[in-house]
Design a protein around this motif. Structure first.
Motif, PDB file in Angstrom:
ATOM      1  N   GLY A 213     -81.474  43.750 -52.620  1.00  0.00           N
ATOM      2  CA  GLY A 213     -80.337  43.897 -52.214  1.00  0.00           C
ATOM      3  C   GLY A 213     -80.154  44.329 -50.886  1.00  0.00           C
ATOM      4  O   GLY A 213     -81.311  44.372 -50.063  1.00  0.00           O
ATOM      5  N   PRO A 255     -72.995  45.631 -48.959  1.00  0.00           N
ATOM      6  CA  PRO A 255     -73.356  44.935 -50.347  1.00  0.00           C
ATOM      7  C   PRO A 255     -72.055  44.101 -50.779  1.00  0.00           C
ATOM      8  O   PRO A 255     -70.755  44.111 -50.367  1.00  0.00           O
ATOM      9  CB  PRO A 255     -73.420  46.147 -51.222  1.00  0.00           C
ATOM     10  CG  PRO A 255     -73.814  47.211 -50.381  1.00  0.00           C
ATOM     11  CD  PRO A 255     -73.093  47.089 -49.039  1.00  0.00           C
ATOM     12  N   TRP A 257     -69.929  41.794 -53.856  1.00  0.00           N
ATOM     13  CA  TRP A 257     -70.033  42.224 -55.371  1.00  0.00           C
ATOM     14  C   TRP A 257     -69.009  40.962 -56.138  1.00  0.00           C
ATOM     15  O   TRP A 257     -68.371  40.315 -55.473  1.00  0.00           O
ATOM     16  CB  TRP A 257     -69.023  43.658 -55.747  1.00  0.00           C
ATOM     17  CG  TRP A 257     -69.721  44.598 -54.974  1.00  0.00           C
ATOM     18  CD1 TRP A 257     -69.472  45.244 -53.982  1.00  0.00           C
ATOM     19  CD2 TRP A 257     -70.727  45.369 -55.606  1.00  0.00           C
ATOM     20  NE1 TRP A 257     -70.398  46.161 -53.549  1.00  0.00           N
ATOM     21  CE2 TRP A 257     -71.265  46.270 -54.594  1.00  0.00           C
ATOM     22  CE3 TRP A 257     -71.724  45.484 -56.613  1.00  0.00           C
ATOM     23  CZ2 TRP A 257     -72.096  47.323 -54.553  1.00  0.00           C
ATOM     24  CZ3 TRP A 257     -72.556  46.156 -56.817  1.00  0.00           C
ATOM     25  CH2 TRP A 257     -72.989  47.140 -55.712  1.00  0.00           C
ATOM     26  N   LYS A 258     -69.626  40.534 -57.384  1.00  0.00           N
ATOM     27  CA  LYS A 258     -68.994  39.561 -57.790  1.00  0.00           C
ATOM     28  C   LYS A 258     -67.818  39.980 -58.658  1.00  0.00           C
ATOM     29  O   LYS A 258     -67.746  41.341 -58.733  1.00  0.00           O
ATOM     30  CB  LYS A 258     -69.879  38.990 -58.977  1.00  0.00           C
ATOM     31  CG  LYS A 258     -71.009  38.333 -58.378  1.00  0.00           C
ATOM     32  CD  LYS A 258     -71.857  37.553 -59.464  1.00  0.00           C
ATOM     33  CE  LYS A 258     -72.903  36.706 -59.091  1.00  0.00           C
ATOM     34  NZ  LYS A 258     -73.899  36.134 -60.295  1.00  0.00           N
ATOM     35  N   ASN A 260     -67.393  40.712 -61.842  1.00  0.00           N
ATOM     36  CA  ASN A 260     -67.576  41.081 -62.933  1.00  0.00           C
ATOM     37  C   ASN A 260     -68.542  42.636 -62.399  1.00  0.00           C
ATOM     38  O   ASN A 260     -68.979  43.221 -63.116  1.00  0.00           O
ATOM     39  CB  ASN A 260     -68.747  40.557 -63.860  1.00  0.00           C
ATOM     40  CG  ASN A 260     -69.866  39.657 -62.992  1.00  0.00           C
ATOM     41  OD1 ASN A 260     -70.241  40.253 -61.924  1.00  0.00           O
ATOM     42  ND2 ASN A 260     -70.632  39.054 -63.831  1.00  0.00           N
ATOM     43  N   GLY A 261     -68.592  42.896 -61.151  1.00  0.00           N
ATOM     44  CA  GLY A 261     -69.128  44.150 -60.537  1.00  0.00           C
ATOM     45  C   GLY A 261     -70.763  43.993 -60.503  1.00  0.00           C
ATOM     46  O   GLY A 261     -71.289  44.952 -60.108  1.00  0.00           O
ATOM     47  N   LYS A 262     -71.367  42.704 -60.614  1.00  0.00           N
ATOM     48  CA  LYS A 262     -72.775  42.687 -60.294  1.00  0.00           C
ATOM     49  C   LYS A 262     -72.784  42.317 -58.988  1.00  0.00           C
ATOM     50  O   LYS A 262     -72.061  41.642 -58.047  1.00  0.00           O
ATOM     51  CB  LYS A 262     -73.081  41.594 -61.211  1.00  0.00           C
ATOM     52  CG  LYS A 262     -74.771  41.238 -61.163  1.00  0.00           C
ATOM     53  CD  LYS A 262     -75.188  40.316 -61.909  1.00  0.00           C
ATOM     54  CE  LYS A 262     -76.668  40.121 -61.905  1.00  0.00           C
ATOM     55  NZ  LYS A 262     -77.178  39.122 -62.915  1.00  0.00           N
ATOM     56  N   GLU A 263     -73.799  42.987 -58.276  1.00  0.00           N
ATOM     57  CA  GLU A 263     -74.285  42.835 -57.012  1.00  0.00           C
ATOM     58  C   GLU A 263     -74.555  41.235 -56.420  1.00  0.00           C
ATOM     59  O   GLU A 263     -75.534  40.887 -57.366  1.00  0.00           O
ATOM     60  CB  GLU A 263     -74.983  43.827 -56.280  1.00  0.00           C
ATOM     61  CG  GLU A 263     -75.233  43.777 -54.977  1.00  0.00           C
ATOM     62  CD  GLU A 263     -76.188  45.076 -54.454  1.00  0.00           C
ATOM     63  OE1 GLU A 263     -76.421  45.030 -53.154  1.00  0.00           O
ATOM     64  OE2 GLU A 263     -76.609  45.652 -55.128  1.00  0.00           O
ATOM     65  N   LYS A 265     -77.016  39.367 -54.261  1.00  0.00           N
ATOM     66  CA  LYS A 265     -78.218  39.845 -53.332  1.00  0.00           C
ATOM     67  C   LYS A 265     -78.749  38.553 -52.815  1.00  0.00           C
ATOM     68  O   LYS A 265     -79.088  37.412 -53.030  1.00  0.00           O
ATOM     69  CB  LYS A 265     -79.246  40.583 -54.329  1.00  0.00           C
ATOM     70  CG  LYS A 265     -78.772  41.655 -54.943  1.00  0.00           C
ATOM     71  CD  LYS A 265     -79.833  42.482 -55.666  1.00  0.00           C
ATOM     72  CE  LYS A 265     -79.445  43.859 -56.265  1.00  0.00           C
ATOM     73  NZ  LYS A 265     -80.315  44.245 -57.282  1.00  0.00           N
TER      74      LYS A 265
END
Length: 374
Positions: A213, A255, A257-258, A260-263, A265
């Motif tokens: 990340g 950061p 984010w997608k 769907n809430g996924k980071e 990296k």
């Protein structure tokens, strides 16, 4: 094998597969992908044993893709490595498959232990060749009694290995990277092979790209060096999102984010963990202790007293494999054996909470790791 390059990929346990192609880029990719954790060396004819033959060949791709539909019935459908795949089994036990979005086609011929891959894009074919070479070797290791843990791992120079376990987002990669930057050798960042041997549990790496990340990359002082390499024309792993690359080039550390809430990296080839991030890598080890981290951003790092034990859910099985389903029938998937679970559970172990401050996290991890296995 005329006009083809060939690379033999072998684990420290001796299981091996040869990757061959008319494109040197495909075998170069396999060398970069496997050479840091497994052995990758040029293979001279005659080639024997398991083989992955991968070429940029649009005509072969179209022929193999068409063969998925020749039996008069609808092919099976699944997601494989994040992309839709259609696949069908032939009467001889062979499997043909196609990923039309990726323009990749596959044919597994079990009687010859040969995987053929054809596509129209060099990067796609190279990625698929290394992925399937790993799957072929994975099947061999499982037959020999190895099993797979969801774990990161770091190793001392004497081979003593800490396994870092936890659910997604628990801090396994953070823990492993911080210890690797503190002088441990990185053995794995997501999965490991384990097997009881001679009174201990032997550990082998699962070669894979590694995600780090923005926050951790910056805290380790690595954001700017990575960005400079990109600006100089060097490439990161192709599964890295374009937004991530653009942010690195622009120096944006926030950061991403997608939906769907996924980071999202930065993603690194295995060899870049050493050459770019300064982490020494290890090719094998013996389990000596277990760490169970979890991220608790609202507090500082601390040891946690409540027990956390190894269990069947920490092992990868056919029921829990969600990224590389066994489309080609390569994998005799089982959970952890009673002997293996018992051997690992008897090792010293510690649960701990990690906070926001990287320096404090690193200090606690270094002290805990040293005390756990000394």
């Amino acid at each position: 094998m005329t006009d083809r390059t060939a690379i033999r990929i072998a684990t420290a346990d001796g299981q091996a597969v040869t990757v061959t192609s008319r494109s040197a880029a495909v075998t170069d990719w396999a060398t970069q992908y496997f050479g840091s954790w497994w052995n990758a060396a040029p293979a001279e004819p005659p080639i024997s044993g398991a083989l992955v033959s991968a070429d940029i060949d649009t005509s072969a791709y179209e022929d193999m893709a068409a063969s998925v539909f020749v039996h008069g019935s609808e092919p099976d459908k699944t997601d494989y490595a994040g992309s839709p795949m259609l696949h069908a089994r032939h009467g001889d036990g062979g499997v043909v498959a196609v990923q039309t979005e990726e323009r990749l086609a596959y044919r597994w011929e079990p009687s010859f232990r040969r995987m053929r891959i054809a596509g129209s894009d060099e990067t796609g074919v190279a990625t698929a060749a290394s992925r399937l070479a790993r799957e072929v070797v994975r099947g061999m290791l499982l037959v020999e009694g190895w099993q797979i843990l969801h774990a990161s791992a770091v190793t001392r120079t004497d081979g003593a290995t800490l396994l870092v376990l936890g659910d997604k987002g628990a801090g396994k990669t953070t823990t492993a990277f911080l210890l690797a930057r503190a002088g441990w050798r990185l053995l794995a960042n997501d999965r490991v092979f384990v097997r009881p041997e001679d009174g201990h549990v032997r550990v082998l790496p699962w070669p894979s790209a590694a995600a780090c990340g923005f926050g951790l990359l910056d805290a380790l002082g690595l954001f700017d060096p990575v960005a400079e390499r990109l600006r100089g024309g060097q490439q990161m792993h192709p599964t890295q999102g374009r937004r991530v690359t653009d942010a690195l080039l622009a120096g944006r550390r926030e950061p991403l984010w997608k939906a769907n809430g996924k980071e999202m990296k930065p993603r690194f080839f295995p060899d870049q963990l050493h050459t770019w991030l300064g982490m020494a890598l290890a090719t094998e080890g013996r389990a000596a202790g277990l760490l169970f981290p979890r991220i608790v951003a609202s507090s500082g790092p601390r040891l946690v007293g409540e027990p956390r034990r190894l269990s069947e859910v920490d092992f990868l099985t056919s029921d829990t494999e969600d990224r590389y389903p066994d489309v080609f029938g390569l994998l005799p998937m089982t959970g952890g054996s009673a002997a293996l679970v018992s051997g690992l559970s008897a090792l010293p172990h510690q649960a701990l909470a990690l906070g926001r401050d990287t320096g404090s996290n690193a200090a606690l991890l270094e002290k805990t790791a040293a005390g756990l296995i000394d």
